[in-house]
Design an enzyme around this catalytic site. Structure first.
Site: not given
Ligand SMILES: NC(=O)c1ccc[n+]([C@@H]2O[C@H](COP(=O)([O-])OP(=O)(O)OC[C@H]3O[C@@H](n4cnc5c(N)ncnc54)[C@H](OP(=O)(O)O)[C@@H]3O)[C@@H](O)[C@H]2O)c1
Length: 247
Positions: A18-20, A41, A92, A144, A157, A161
């Protein structure tokens, strides 16, 4: 076993689309001609617009990844709308911003349920349907850099991962050539999840990164797309996209 390579995925399920990063993955796969079902969600206006504009190609759903009954219903809806799922991106996840000694037991349990148990159950669900019909597929788990390097405030966290990375290696052995499964481990990138990081932490990450900049979703997209669609023999691996962290 088959002599032929595992075919490219054509109908891909993306959790947290949905985002990110998840939304960027959905947009990228659609642009590459794949059919994509995405859930979170909350369905954001961006994801809803994509599904409205391309109803034959994109399906969006409001589903909690920890609700197995709802996830199963969305998988069935995807298959009746877009066709059999042969690709899965476990994206997610929820973040953390608390030292381990200050992380409440229920917060720790929620991290493990969302980031480890739920993707393992979703993987099991998709694989059972794939294998029951003798099809082959591709799975990409978004992990991650924290799993490999560690970061203060991210112990549980990072454990989730690292757990996905360990499961990926074992699953690759179980699956043999029935499906290719790999992880993409991004470095820190700007998103709602990483918004908790202060400028001091971000400066430190950039200083310790060889390329001298944060990762961006656009850096990760070609790797996810390649693992889903390219004629590769990559299996059970973790591909890190972090600009070369020196921590
Ligand atoms: N940002 C970073 O620096 C970073 C670095 C390394 C790895 N990552 C990984 O990259 C991936 C994406 O991260 P992001 O930074 O893009 O995060 P984000 O912007 O917070 O997006 C997370 C996504 O997961 C969904 N989500 C969370 N809880 C959920 C649930 N219970 N059921 C269904 N959907 C759920 C959120 O939507 P809703 O909240 O509406 O459910 C949203 O679509 C993740 O696996 C994260 O661990 C991120």
């Amino acid at each position: 076993m088959s002599d032929s390579p595992v075919p490219a995925a054509s109908v891909v399920l993306v959790s947290g689309g949905s985002r990110g990063l998840g939304l960027s993955i959905v947009e990228d796969l659609v642009a590459a001609g794949l059919k994509v079902a995405a859930f979170a969600r909350t369905v954001t206006p961006e994801l809803a617009k994509l599904a409205d504009t391309e109803p034959d190609t994109v399906l969006a759903g409001s589903v909690d990844v920890t609700d197995l009954a709802a996830v199963t219903a969305f998988v069935r809806r995807t298959e009746s709308t877009l066709g059999p799922i042969d690709g899965l991106v476990n994206n997610a996840a929820i973040g953390q911003d608390s030292l381990h000694v200050h992380t409440a037991p229920d917060a720790l349990a929620r991290l493990i349920e969302t980031n480890l148990t739920a993707p393992l159950l979703l993987t099991r669900l998709v694989l059972r349907r794939l294998l029951a019909t003798s099809r082959r597929g591709r799975i990409v788990n978004v992990t991650s850099i924290c799993a490999q390097r560690g970061f203060p405030g991210l112990a549980a966290y990072s454990a989730t991962k690292g757990g996905m990375e360990a499961a990926t290696r074992s699953l690759a052995r179980e699956l043999r050539d029935r499906a290719l499964i790999n992880c993409v481990a991004p470095g820190f990138f700007a998103s709602e999840m990483s918004a908790v990081l202060g400028s001091t932490q971000l400066d430190q990450i950039v200083r310790r990164t060889s390329t001298g900049r944060l990762t961006e979703p656009v850096d990760v997209l070609p790797v996810v797309r390649m693992l889903l669609t390219a004629d590769t023999n990559i299996h059970g691996q973790v591909l890190t996209v972090d600009g070369g962290s020196n921590t």
